[in-house]
Structures are given as structure tokens and as C-alpha cells.
Design a protein around this motif. Structure first.
Motif, PDB file in Angstrom:
ATOM      1  N   GLU A 156      -7.789 -39.664 -85.277  1.00  0.00           N
ATOM      2  CA  GLU A 156      -7.394 -38.279 -85.038  1.00  0.00           C
ATOM      3  C   GLU A 156      -7.744 -37.400 -86.229  1.00  0.00           C
ATOM      4  O   GLU A 156      -8.225 -36.279 -86.057  1.00  0.00           O
ATOM      5  N   ALA A 157      -7.515 -37.888 -87.432  1.00  0.00           N
ATOM      6  CA  ALA A 157      -7.815 -37.115 -88.634  1.00  0.00           C
ATOM      7  C   ALA A 157      -9.312 -36.855 -88.753  1.00  0.00           C
ATOM      8  O   ALA A 157      -9.729 -35.752 -89.096  1.00  0.00           O
ATOM      9  N   VAL A 158     -10.104 -37.850 -88.466  1.00  0.00           N
ATOM     10  CA  VAL A 158     -11.562 -37.688 -88.532  1.00  0.00           C
ATOM     11  C   VAL A 158     -12.024 -36.675 -87.496  1.00  0.00           C
ATOM     12  O   VAL A 158     -12.850 -35.811 -87.776  1.00  0.00           O
ATOM     13  N   SER A 159     -11.458 -36.749 -86.311  1.00  0.00           N
ATOM     14  CA  SER A 159     -11.847 -35.822 -85.251  1.00  0.00           C
ATOM     15  C   SER A 159     -11.473 -34.399 -85.608  1.00  0.00           C
ATOM     16  O   SER A 159     -12.246 -33.472 -85.407  1.00  0.00           O
ATOM     17  N   MET A 160     -10.301 -34.196 -86.147  1.00  0.00           N
ATOM     18  CA  MET A 160      -9.847 -32.863 -86.541  1.00  0.00           C
ATOM     19  C   MET A 160     -10.711 -32.310 -87.669  1.00  0.00           C
ATOM     20  O   MET A 160     -11.117 -31.163 -87.644  1.00  0.00           O
ATOM     21  N   ALA A 164     -14.869 -28.699 -89.658  1.00  0.00           N
ATOM     22  CA  ALA A 164     -16.112 -28.530 -90.412  1.00  0.00           C
ATOM     23  C   ALA A 164     -17.163 -27.876 -89.552  1.00  0.00           C
ATOM     24  O   ALA A 164     -17.898 -26.980 -90.007  1.00  0.00           O
ATOM     25  N   LEU A 165     -17.267 -28.277 -88.298  1.00  0.00           N
ATOM     26  CA  LEU A 165     -18.239 -27.686 -87.389  1.00  0.00           C
ATOM     27  C   LEU A 165     -17.918 -26.214 -87.134  1.00  0.00           C
ATOM     28  O   LEU A 165     -18.825 -25.371 -87.151  1.00  0.00           O
ATOM     29  N   GLN A 166     -16.644 -25.882 -86.957  1.00  0.00           N
ATOM     30  CA  GLN A 166     -16.249 -24.484 -86.762  1.00  0.00           C
ATOM     31  C   GLN A 166     -16.585 -23.648 -87.988  1.00  0.00           C
ATOM     32  O   GLN A 166     -17.033 -22.503 -87.863  1.00  0.00           O
ATOM     33  N   ASN A 167     -16.379 -24.191 -89.175  1.00  0.00           N
ATOM     34  CA  ASN A 167     -16.705 -23.463 -90.412  1.00  0.00           C
ATOM     35  C   ASN A 167     -18.208 -23.221 -90.528  1.00  0.00           C
ATOM     36  O   ASN A 167     -18.626 -22.153 -90.983  1.00  0.00           O
TER      37      ASN A 167
END
Length: 72
Positions: free
Chosen positions: A57-61, A66-69
Motif C-alpha cells: 500500500e505504501a509503495v502504491s501511494m 510521485a506520478l501526480q507531482n
């Protein structure tokens, strides 16, 4: 899977540096003692599964953030 029979106070050795000893037997419950180097993590299977799930879950979040940034 290797299946071994052990009695109370008998042990087995894993990888030359981990010792698992049968400490107590009560009905269907067995109490084990595990001696391992500090750098070797030892978890109950259900706790290990929870840790793995939390890590996923942490990796996915983080990946999503990061992708949104990057995309602004």
C-alpha cells in the motif's frame, strides 16, 4: 515442505545459525523458542502478511503521488 517430529526440549537448526526449540506442548498448541542473529527478522506468518500488505500500500501511494507531482 520438510516435516519433522520433535519432542519437548528438542531442537532443529536452520542455516547453521538459527535454532528452533520446542519449549512446551499443550494439547494442539506448541510453544517454540527461536534463537537467531539480530539481523534475521522472525515474524508470525499473519504479522508478516500484514507487513507485506502495508508495504504494498505504501509503495502504491508513493508511486501515485510521485506520478501526480510529475504530471503537475
Amino acid at each position: 515442505m520438510l516435516a519433522l517430529s520433535r519432542k519437548k526440549n528438542e531442537a532443529l537448526i536452520v542455516n547453521n545459525n538459527i535454532e528452533i526449540t520446542v519449549l512446551e506442548i499443550k494439547g494442539e498448541q506448541v510453544k517454540l523458542g527461536i534463537s537467531a542473529p539480530k539481523e534475521v527478522p522472525v515474524y508470525r506468518k499473519e504479522v508478516y502478511a500484514q507487513i507485506q500488505e502495508a508495504n504494498q500500500e505504501a509503495v502504491s501511494m508513493e508511486g501515485l503521488s510521485a506520478l501526480q507531482n510529475l504530471l503537475g
